[in-house]
Design an enzyme around this catalytic site. Structure first.
Site, PDB file in Angstrom:
ATOM      1  N   GLY A 238       0.813  -1.209   0.000  1.00  0.00           N
ATOM      2  CA  GLY A 238       0.000   0.000   0.000  1.00  0.00           C
ATOM      3  C   GLY A 238       0.848   1.261   0.000  1.00  0.00           C
ATOM      4  O   GLY A 238       1.756   1.429  -0.817  1.00  0.00           O
ATOM      5  N   ASP A 269      -3.794  -3.587  -9.525  1.00  0.00           N
ATOM      6  CA  ASP A 269      -3.800  -3.983 -10.937  1.00  0.00           C
ATOM      7  C   ASP A 269      -2.856  -3.112 -11.753  1.00  0.00           C
ATOM      8  O   ASP A 269      -2.140  -3.606 -12.633  1.00  0.00           O
ATOM      9  CB  ASP A 269      -5.212  -3.865 -11.520  1.00  0.00           C
ATOM     10  CG  ASP A 269      -6.253  -4.617 -10.721  1.00  0.00           C
ATOM     11  OD1 ASP A 269      -5.892  -5.614 -10.061  1.00  0.00           O
ATOM     12  OD2 ASP A 269      -7.424  -4.213 -10.751  1.00  0.00           O
TER      13      ASP A 269
END
Length: 321
Positions: A238, A269
Protein backbone atom coordinates in the site's frame (compact mmCIF):
# COMPACT_ATOMS: atom_id res chain seq x y z
CA UNK A 1 15.78 5.29 -18.92
CA UNK A 2 15.95 5.02 -22.71
CA UNK A 3 15.31 1.46 -23.85
CA UNK A 4 13.94 2.22 -27.32
CA UNK A 5 17.04 1.24 -29.27
CA UNK A 6 17.27 -2.24 -27.70
CA UNK A 7 13.60 -2.91 -27.00
CA UNK A 8 11.97 -5.87 -28.68
CA UNK A 9 8.31 -6.28 -27.67
CA UNK A 10 7.60 -9.34 -25.56
CA UNK A 11 4.57 -11.51 -26.21
CA UNK A 12 2.39 -11.27 -23.12
CA UNK A 13 -1.05 -12.76 -22.55
CA UNK A 14 -3.46 -11.91 -19.73
CA UNK A 15 -6.07 -14.47 -18.65
CA UNK A 16 -9.15 -13.48 -16.70
CA UNK A 17 -12.66 -12.10 -16.62
CA UNK A 18 -14.11 -8.70 -17.45
CA UNK A 19 -17.60 -7.79 -16.25
CA UNK A 20 -20.25 -5.16 -16.88
CA UNK A 21 -20.09 -2.51 -14.16
CA UNK A 22 -23.01 -0.47 -12.85
CA UNK A 23 -22.12 2.48 -10.64
CA UNK A 24 -24.25 5.07 -8.88
CA UNK A 25 -27.55 4.94 -7.04
CA UNK A 26 -29.88 2.11 -8.10
CA UNK A 27 -32.63 3.26 -10.47
CA UNK A 28 -31.27 6.79 -10.35
CA UNK A 29 -28.87 7.48 -13.19
CA UNK A 30 -26.59 4.47 -12.87
CA UNK A 31 -23.64 4.52 -15.27
CA UNK A 32 -22.60 1.49 -17.30
CA UNK A 33 -18.92 0.64 -17.70
CA UNK A 34 -16.91 -2.56 -17.65
CA UNK A 35 -14.13 -3.70 -15.37
CA UNK A 36 -12.05 -6.52 -14.03
CA UNK A 37 -8.68 -6.95 -12.34
CA UNK A 38 -6.93 -8.58 -15.29
CA UNK A 39 -8.51 -6.25 -17.86
CA UNK A 40 -7.21 -3.25 -15.89
CA UNK A 41 -3.70 -4.70 -16.03
CA UNK A 42 -3.92 -5.54 -19.73
CA UNK A 43 -5.17 -2.05 -20.60
CA UNK A 44 -2.46 -0.19 -18.70
CA UNK A 45 0.17 -2.57 -20.04
CA UNK A 46 -0.97 -1.80 -23.57
CA UNK A 47 -0.83 1.94 -22.91
CA UNK A 48 2.61 1.82 -21.33
CA UNK A 49 4.34 -0.26 -24.00
CA UNK A 50 3.27 0.71 -27.53
CA UNK A 51 3.53 -2.26 -29.85
CA UNK A 52 3.24 -4.83 -27.08
CA UNK A 53 -0.48 -5.49 -27.79
CA UNK A 54 -1.09 -7.89 -24.90
CA UNK A 55 -3.49 -10.70 -25.69
CA UNK A 56 -6.57 -10.93 -23.49
CA UNK A 57 -7.74 -14.50 -22.96
CA UNK A 58 -11.32 -14.67 -21.75
CA UNK A 59 -14.82 -15.57 -22.88
CA UNK A 60 -17.73 -13.31 -23.73
CA UNK A 61 -21.13 -13.75 -25.36
CA UNK A 62 -22.28 -12.51 -28.74
CA UNK A 63 -24.57 -9.86 -27.26
CA UNK A 64 -24.38 -6.09 -27.61
CA UNK A 65 -22.54 -5.68 -24.29
CA UNK A 66 -19.88 -8.18 -25.34
CA UNK A 67 -19.44 -6.54 -28.73
CA UNK A 68 -19.01 -3.14 -27.08
CA UNK A 69 -16.39 -4.52 -24.70
CA UNK A 70 -14.45 -6.15 -27.54
CA UNK A 71 -14.41 -2.93 -29.55
CA UNK A 72 -13.24 -0.90 -26.54
CA UNK A 73 -10.39 -3.34 -25.83
CA UNK A 74 -9.30 -3.27 -29.45
CA UNK A 75 -9.32 0.54 -29.39
CA UNK A 76 -6.90 0.33 -26.45
CA UNK A 77 -4.47 -1.81 -28.46
CA UNK A 78 -5.36 -5.07 -26.74
CA UNK A 79 -5.23 -8.17 -28.94
CA UNK A 80 -8.59 -9.99 -28.74
CA UNK A 81 -7.75 -12.84 -31.14
CA UNK A 82 -7.73 -15.25 -28.18
CA UNK A 83 -11.02 -13.98 -26.74
CA UNK A 84 -13.76 -16.61 -27.18
CA UNK A 85 -17.38 -15.66 -27.87
CA UNK A 86 -19.91 -18.23 -26.67
CA UNK A 87 -23.43 -18.18 -28.19
CA UNK A 88 -26.12 -17.81 -25.56
CA UNK A 89 -23.74 -16.67 -22.82
CA UNK A 90 -23.38 -13.18 -21.32
CA UNK A 91 -20.66 -11.31 -19.44
CA UNK A 92 -20.92 -11.26 -15.67
CA UNK A 93 -22.12 -8.06 -14.02
CA UNK A 94 -21.50 -6.20 -10.78
CA UNK A 95 -22.87 -3.04 -9.19
CA UNK A 96 -21.07 -0.55 -6.95
CA UNK A 97 -23.41 1.03 -4.42
CA UNK A 98 -22.23 4.08 -2.47
CA UNK A 99 -23.70 5.12 0.87
CA UNK A 100 -23.87 8.67 2.22
CA UNK A 101 -20.34 8.38 3.66
CA UNK A 102 -18.91 7.25 0.33
CA UNK A 103 -18.39 3.65 1.45
CA UNK A 104 -18.76 1.09 -1.33
CA UNK A 105 -20.80 -2.11 -1.41
CA UNK A 106 -20.40 -4.57 -4.29
CA UNK A 107 -23.15 -6.78 -5.70
CA UNK A 108 -22.28 -9.53 -8.22
CA UNK A 109 -24.21 -11.44 -10.89
CA UNK A 110 -21.70 -13.86 -12.38
CA UNK A 111 -23.39 -17.26 -12.07
CA UNK A 112 -23.76 -17.62 -15.87
CA UNK A 113 -20.69 -15.58 -16.81
CA UNK A 114 -19.21 -16.66 -20.14
CA UNK A 115 -15.70 -16.48 -18.69
CA UNK A 116 -16.53 -19.28 -16.24
CA UNK A 117 -17.02 -21.64 -19.20
CA UNK A 118 -13.71 -20.86 -20.94
CA UNK A 119 -12.09 -24.24 -20.18
CA UNK A 120 -15.13 -26.09 -21.54
CA UNK A 121 -14.85 -24.58 -25.01
CA UNK A 122 -13.41 -26.45 -27.99
CA UNK A 123 -11.07 -23.50 -28.61
CA UNK A 124 -9.45 -23.78 -25.17
CA UNK A 125 -6.81 -26.35 -26.14
CA UNK A 126 -5.96 -24.37 -29.29
CA UNK A 127 -5.57 -21.17 -27.27
CA UNK A 128 -3.26 -22.85 -24.78
CA UNK A 129 -1.18 -24.30 -27.61
CA UNK A 130 -0.91 -20.81 -29.11
CA UNK A 131 0.31 -19.42 -25.79
CA UNK A 132 3.35 -21.71 -25.91
CA UNK A 133 4.95 -19.15 -28.24
CA UNK A 134 4.50 -16.34 -25.69
CA UNK A 135 7.09 -14.97 -23.29
CA UNK A 136 4.78 -14.54 -20.30
CA UNK A 137 1.24 -15.31 -19.17
CA UNK A 138 -0.31 -13.23 -16.36
CA UNK A 139 -3.35 -14.18 -14.30
CA UNK A 140 -4.80 -13.77 -10.82
CA UNK A 141 -6.51 -15.83 -8.18
CA UNK A 142 -9.82 -14.52 -9.52
CA UNK A 143 -8.98 -15.99 -12.94
CA UNK A 144 -8.78 -19.39 -11.23
CA UNK A 145 -11.54 -18.97 -8.63
CA UNK A 146 -14.39 -18.52 -11.11
CA UNK A 147 -13.88 -22.02 -12.58
CA UNK A 148 -15.44 -25.24 -11.29
CA UNK A 149 -13.02 -27.64 -9.56
CA UNK A 150 -12.92 -29.80 -12.68
CA UNK A 151 -12.06 -26.79 -14.82
CA UNK A 152 -9.47 -25.63 -12.28
CA UNK A 153 -7.68 -28.95 -12.76
CA UNK A 154 -7.79 -28.59 -16.55
CA UNK A 155 -6.60 -25.01 -16.34
CA UNK A 156 -3.64 -25.80 -14.09
CA UNK A 157 -2.63 -28.69 -16.34
CA UNK A 158 -2.61 -26.29 -19.27
CA UNK A 159 -0.46 -23.83 -17.30
CA UNK A 160 1.90 -26.68 -16.41
CA UNK A 161 2.37 -27.37 -20.13
CA UNK A 162 3.04 -23.70 -20.78
CA UNK A 163 5.66 -23.60 -18.05
CA UNK A 164 7.31 -26.75 -19.45
CA UNK A 165 7.55 -25.04 -22.83
CA UNK A 166 9.44 -22.12 -21.32
CA UNK A 167 6.64 -19.59 -20.85
CA UNK A 168 7.00 -17.44 -17.72
CA UNK A 169 3.93 -17.31 -15.48
CA UNK A 170 3.13 -14.27 -13.36
CA UNK A 171 0.35 -14.26 -10.78
CA UNK A 172 -1.38 -12.01 -8.27
CA UNK A 173 -3.45 -13.89 -5.68
CA UNK A 174 -6.17 -11.18 -5.54
CA UNK A 175 -7.81 -13.23 -2.81
CA UNK A 176 -11.57 -12.58 -2.73
CA UNK A 177 -13.25 -14.68 0.01
CA UNK A 178 -16.68 -14.61 -1.65
CA UNK A 179 -15.28 -16.55 -4.62
CA UNK A 180 -14.04 -19.48 -2.50
CA UNK A 181 -15.93 -21.96 -0.28
CA UNK A 182 -13.45 -21.19 2.51
CA UNK A 183 -9.91 -19.95 3.07
CA UNK A 184 -8.48 -23.47 3.19
CA UNK A 185 -9.83 -24.20 -0.28
CA UNK A 186 -8.32 -20.97 -1.58
CA UNK A 187 -4.95 -21.81 0.01
CA UNK A 188 -4.93 -25.24 -1.63
CA UNK A 189 -5.71 -24.03 -5.14
CA UNK A 190 -3.60 -20.87 -5.01
CA UNK A 191 -0.75 -22.94 -3.61
CA UNK A 192 -0.89 -25.06 -6.76
CA UNK A 193 -0.89 -21.91 -8.85
CA UNK A 194 2.11 -20.47 -6.98
CA UNK A 195 4.04 -23.69 -7.61
CA UNK A 196 3.75 -23.00 -11.35
CA UNK A 197 4.61 -19.31 -11.09
CA UNK A 198 7.86 -17.54 -11.88
CA UNK A 199 6.69 -14.12 -10.67
CA UNK A 200 4.30 -13.43 -7.78
CA UNK A 201 2.93 -9.90 -7.37
CA UNK A 202 0.90 -10.22 -4.18
CA UNK A 203 -0.68 -7.88 -1.65
CA UNK A 204 0.26 -8.38 1.98
CA UNK A 205 -3.34 -7.93 3.15
CA UNK A 206 -4.60 -10.60 0.76
CA UNK A 207 -2.02 -13.14 1.86
CA UNK A 208 -2.73 -12.47 5.53
CA UNK A 209 -6.49 -12.72 5.01
CA UNK A 210 -6.16 -16.04 3.22
CA UNK A 211 -3.90 -17.52 5.91
CA UNK A 212 -5.76 -16.04 8.87
CA UNK A 213 -2.76 -13.90 9.81
CA UNK A 214 -2.34 -10.22 10.58
CA UNK A 215 0.47 -7.80 9.75
CA UNK A 216 2.88 -10.50 8.60
CA UNK A 217 6.32 -9.10 7.68
CA UNK A 218 6.78 -8.94 3.92
CA UNK A 219 9.91 -11.04 4.27
CA UNK A 220 7.89 -13.90 5.78
CA UNK A 221 5.39 -13.76 2.92
CA UNK A 222 8.24 -13.75 0.40
CA UNK A 223 9.95 -16.71 2.08
CA UNK A 224 6.72 -18.73 1.92
CA UNK A 225 6.30 -18.04 -1.80
CA UNK A 226 9.96 -18.76 -2.56
CA UNK A 227 9.53 -22.13 -0.81
CA UNK A 228 6.87 -22.96 -3.39
CA UNK A 229 9.27 -22.29 -6.23
CA UNK A 230 8.45 -18.69 -7.12
CA UNK A 231 11.64 -16.97 -8.29
CA UNK A 232 10.61 -13.29 -8.20
CA UNK A 233 8.36 -12.20 -5.33
CA UNK A 234 6.89 -8.75 -4.87
CA UNK A 235 4.82 -7.97 -1.78
CA UNK A 236 2.70 -4.84 -2.24
CA UNK A 237 2.41 -2.79 0.95
CA UNK A 238 0.00 0.00 0.00
CA UNK A 239 1.27 3.44 0.98
CA UNK A 240 4.57 1.89 2.09
CA UNK A 241 5.41 0.80 -1.45
CA UNK A 242 6.57 -2.73 -2.21
CA UNK A 243 9.17 -5.24 -1.08
CA UNK A 244 10.94 -7.30 -3.74
CA UNK A 245 12.92 -10.50 -3.36
CA UNK A 246 14.93 -12.69 -5.75
CA UNK A 247 17.85 -15.13 -5.38
CA UNK A 248 18.60 -14.19 -1.78
CA UNK A 249 18.49 -10.46 -2.51
CA UNK A 250 15.70 -8.13 -1.50
CA UNK A 251 14.85 -4.46 -1.27
CA UNK A 252 12.15 -1.93 -0.54
CA UNK A 253 10.70 0.27 -3.27
CA UNK A 254 9.12 3.30 -1.66
CA UNK A 255 5.89 4.60 -3.14
CA UNK A 256 5.41 8.07 -4.57
CA UNK A 257 3.88 10.58 -2.16
CA UNK A 258 0.23 11.28 -2.92
CA UNK A 259 -1.36 14.28 -1.23
CA UNK A 260 -4.94 13.42 -2.09
CA UNK A 261 -6.15 9.86 -2.72
CA UNK A 262 -9.37 9.90 -4.74
CA UNK A 263 -10.06 6.20 -5.34
CA UNK A 264 -7.86 3.16 -4.66
CA UNK A 265 -9.67 1.01 -7.21
CA UNK A 266 -7.15 -0.82 -9.46
CA UNK A 267 -4.13 0.31 -7.42
CA UNK A 268 -2.78 -3.24 -7.34
CA UNK A 269 -3.80 -3.98 -10.94
CA UNK A 270 -2.00 -0.90 -12.22
CA UNK A 271 1.08 -1.69 -10.11
CA UNK A 272 1.20 -5.07 -11.83
CA UNK A 273 0.92 -3.42 -15.24
CA UNK A 274 3.77 -1.03 -14.46
CA UNK A 275 5.89 -3.88 -13.14
CA UNK A 276 5.30 -6.11 -16.16
CA UNK A 277 5.86 -3.21 -18.57
CA UNK A 278 9.29 -2.63 -17.05
CA UNK A 279 9.95 -6.39 -16.94
CA UNK A 280 9.22 -6.60 -20.66
CA UNK A 281 12.06 -4.11 -21.20
CA UNK A 282 14.52 -6.13 -19.18
CA UNK A 283 14.65 -3.89 -16.12
CA UNK A 284 15.68 -4.97 -12.63
CA UNK A 285 13.12 -5.86 -9.97
CA UNK A 286 13.78 -2.56 -8.19
CA UNK A 287 13.12 -0.63 -11.41
CA UNK A 288 10.03 -2.72 -12.14
CA UNK A 289 8.65 -1.92 -8.67
CA UNK A 290 9.41 1.76 -9.20
CA UNK A 291 7.34 1.71 -12.39
CA UNK A 292 4.54 -0.13 -10.57
CA UNK A 293 4.52 2.33 -7.68
CA UNK A 294 4.58 5.34 -9.96
CA UNK A 295 1.68 4.16 -12.10
CA UNK A 296 -0.40 3.15 -9.07
CA UNK A 297 0.20 6.56 -7.50
CA UNK A 298 -1.29 8.16 -10.63
CA UNK A 299 -4.28 5.83 -10.80
CA UNK A 300 -5.42 6.45 -7.20
CA UNK A 301 -5.64 10.17 -7.92
CA UNK A 302 -8.48 9.52 -10.39
CA UNK A 303 -12.03 8.27 -10.01
CA UNK A 304 -12.44 4.65 -11.06
CA UNK A 305 -10.03 2.03 -12.31
CA UNK A 306 -9.03 3.59 -15.63
CA UNK A 307 -7.50 7.03 -16.17
CA UNK A 308 -9.28 8.69 -19.13
CA UNK A 309 -7.42 8.26 -22.40
CA UNK A 310 -7.03 12.02 -22.84
CA UNK A 311 -4.97 12.21 -19.62
CA UNK A 312 -1.96 10.14 -20.63
CA UNK A 313 0.90 12.35 -19.42
CA UNK A 314 1.70 9.66 -16.83
CA UNK A 315 2.98 7.47 -19.66
CA UNK A 316 5.61 10.03 -20.69
CA UNK A 317 6.66 10.42 -17.06
CA UNK A 318 7.16 6.67 -16.64
CA UNK A 319 9.00 6.26 -19.92
CA UNK A 320 11.47 9.00 -18.95
CA UNK A 321 12.68 7.14 -15.82
Amino acid sequence: MDTSSAFKPKKIAVIGECMIELSGKPFSGQEQRFGGDTLNTALYLSRLVPGLAPSYVTALGEDTYSQHMLKAWQDEGIDTALTVQIPGKLPGMYAIELDEQGERTFHYWRGESAAKALCQQAQFSTIMATLQSYDLVYLTGISLAIFSDEDKHAFLLALESLKASGVKIAVDSNYRPRLWPNAADACEWLGKLYQLSDIALVTAEDEDAMLGMQDSPASIIATRLHSMGVKQVVVKLGSEGAMWSEKGQSGQARTNKVDHVVDTTAAGDSFNAGYLAAWSMGMTMAECCHWGNKLASRVIQHQGAIIPRDQTHYITELMSI
